[in-house]
Design a protein around this motif. Structure first.
Motif, short mmCIF file in Angstrom:
data_model
loop_
_atom_site.label_atom_id
_atom_site.label_comp_id
_atom_site.label_asym_id
_atom_site.label_seq_id
_atom_site.Cartn_x
_atom_site.Cartn_y
_atom_site.Cartn_z
N TYR A 71 -47.87 -44.38 -89.41
CA TYR A 71 -48.19 -45.80 -89.46
C TYR A 71 -47.36 -46.44 -90.55
CZ TYR A 71 -51.22 -44.68 -93.48
OH TYR A 71 -51.70 -44.24 -94.68
N SER A 72 -47.17 -47.73 -90.46
CA SER A 72 -46.25 -48.39 -91.39
C SER A 72 -46.95 -49.36 -92.33
CB SER A 72 -45.17 -49.14 -90.61
OG SER A 72 -45.75 -50.09 -89.75
N ASN A 73 -48.21 -49.71 -92.03
CA ASN A 73 -48.89 -50.71 -92.85
C ASN A 73 -49.76 -50.03 -93.90
OD1 ASN A 73 -50.28 -52.86 -93.93
ND2 ASN A 73 -50.62 -53.87 -91.96
N VAL A 84 -59.05 -34.26 -88.91
CA VAL A 84 -58.06 -35.32 -89.10
C VAL A 84 -57.62 -35.27 -90.55
CG1 VAL A 84 -59.88 -37.05 -89.47
CG2 VAL A 84 -57.56 -37.78 -88.92
N LEU A 85 -56.31 -35.35 -90.74
CA LEU A 85 -55.71 -35.36 -92.08
C LEU A 85 -54.97 -36.68 -92.27
CD1 LEU A 85 -54.21 -31.76 -92.21
CD2 LEU A 85 -56.39 -32.53 -93.14
N LEU A 86 -55.13 -37.24 -93.43
CA LEU A 86 -54.47 -38.50 -93.76
C LEU A 86 -53.64 -38.33 -95.01
CD1 LEU A 86 -54.09 -41.57 -93.34
CD2 LEU A 86 -56.17 -41.91 -94.69
N ASN A 87 -52.38 -38.63 -94.90
CA ASN A 87 -51.47 -38.59 -96.05
C ASN A 87 -50.97 -40.00 -96.28
OD1 ASN A 87 -49.28 -38.38 -97.83
ND2 ASN A 87 -48.81 -36.31 -97.12
N LYS A 88 -51.59 -40.66 -97.23
CA LYS A 88 -51.25 -42.07 -97.46
C LYS A 88 -49.89 -42.22 -98.11
CE LYS A 88 -55.21 -42.50 -99.57
NZ LYS A 88 -55.92 -41.31 -99.05
N VAL A 108 -47.08 -40.75 -97.40
CA VAL A 108 -46.04 -40.85 -96.38
C VAL A 108 -46.52 -41.58 -95.14
CG1 VAL A 108 -44.81 -38.84 -97.23
CG2 VAL A 108 -46.60 -38.56 -95.49
N LYS A 109 -47.71 -42.14 -95.21
CA LYS A 109 -48.28 -42.91 -94.09
C LYS A 109 -48.29 -42.06 -92.81
CE LYS A 109 -46.88 -47.43 -95.89
NZ LYS A 109 -45.91 -46.93 -96.91
N HIS A 110 -48.95 -40.95 -92.90
CA HIS A 110 -48.98 -40.00 -91.80
C HIS A 110 -50.42 -39.55 -91.53
CE1 HIS A 110 -48.48 -36.04 -89.85
NE2 HIS A 110 -47.46 -36.63 -89.28
N LEU A 111 -50.71 -39.45 -90.25
CA LEU A 111 -52.04 -39.06 -89.78
C LEU A 111 -51.86 -37.94 -88.77
CD1 LEU A 111 -55.03 -40.33 -89.87
CD2 LEU A 111 -54.39 -41.47 -87.76
N SER A 112 -52.73 -36.96 -88.83
CA SER A 112 -52.64 -35.90 -87.83
C SER A 112 -54.02 -35.52 -87.32
CB SER A 112 -51.94 -34.66 -88.39
OG SER A 112 -52.75 -34.04 -89.37
N LEU A 113 -54.03 -35.02 -86.10
CA LEU A 113 -55.25 -34.52 -85.47
C LEU A 113 -55.03 -33.05 -85.15
CD1 LEU A 113 -58.06 -35.12 -84.16
CD2 LEU A 113 -56.81 -35.42 -82.01
#
Lengths: 114, 114
Positions: free
Chosen positions: B25-27, B64-68, B70-75
């Motif tokens: 994501y970019s925002n 679900v992992l969130l890495n703010k 690098v703006k990355h989300l994974s399932l």
């Protein structure tokens, strides 16, 4: 528990004919309501959303309109269908006034305009 | 354009293996992220969500992992089953005002081979 219904499930309409798709939600009051269109193999495009009776916001200019005559009823309409209106139409609801709102989707209506 | 996208449009795994579906994501103002599963001909189904103040959240067989940074989300789906075959969408919400609109990625098609 909350449930969301859409009908019809499938629809084949000729170009130039009118359209009316209905969505109803049960088990909640004053929901936010949404209409999306999903083209084959594509993502979801938000068409309209509503935060209350008679309140409609349009996201994209198009051949379609939406109405909310009752709290838990959302209708998608067109006076004259175009070929490009074909697609999978999804209605969704979310809790209004919440800080973070998950949207819950209905089963969808598949529209084919010939 | 969309601010939420996917690294891989398709993913094929063997039954019993773990699956990882990625989303960028970019925002940086996004508060809340949701993963949906959409089986063929059906509406998207909520799987799991995560708030921006969390890095990880687990559900039944899903994480679900969130890495703010690098703006990355994974399932992550553990022990993938044939019933997991579907298109998986990530979605983000940017809080603001009284309406909360989801921005969806285009989706990743997960195919589970027996």
């Amino acid at each position: 528990s909350q449930t969301i219904h859409q009908w019809p499930a499938t629809l084949v309409q000729p170009v130039g004919s009118p359209l009316s798709l209905e969505c109803t939600v049960e088990g909640t009051s004053n929901p936010n309501l949404y209409w999306y269109r999903q083209a084959a193999g594509r993502g979801l495009q938000l068409l309209f959303y509503s935060v209350g009776i008679g309140q409609i916001s349009s996201e994209v200019p198009q051949n379609l309109s939406a109405s909310r005559p009752q709290d838990r009823q959302f209708i998608l309409s067109s006076k004259k269908l175009l070929l490009s209106d074909s697609g999978f139409y999804l209605c969704a609801w979310s809790v209004s006034g919440g800080a973070l709102e998950t949207q819950y989707f209905g089963p969808g209506t598949r529209l084919l305009v010939l | 354009g969309e601010s939420v996208g996917l690294h891989l449009p398709t993913l094929s795994v063997q039954e019993g293996d773990n699956s990882i579906i990625n989303c960028a994501y970019s925002n940086s103002a996004s508060d809340y992220f949701i993963w949906y599963k959409q089986e063929s001909g059906k509406g998207p189904q909520f799987i799991i969500d995560i708030r921006s103040n969390m890095d990880k959240r687990q559900g039944q067989r899903v994480t679900v992992l969130l890495n703010k940074t690098v703006k990355h989300l994974s399932l992550q789906i553990a022990a993938t089953q044939p019933g997991d075959s579907a298109v998986y969408f990530c979605a983000e919400i940017v809080s603001g005002g009284s309406n909360y609109k989801l921005t969806f990625g285009k989706g990743t098609l997960l195919t589970v081979n027996p």
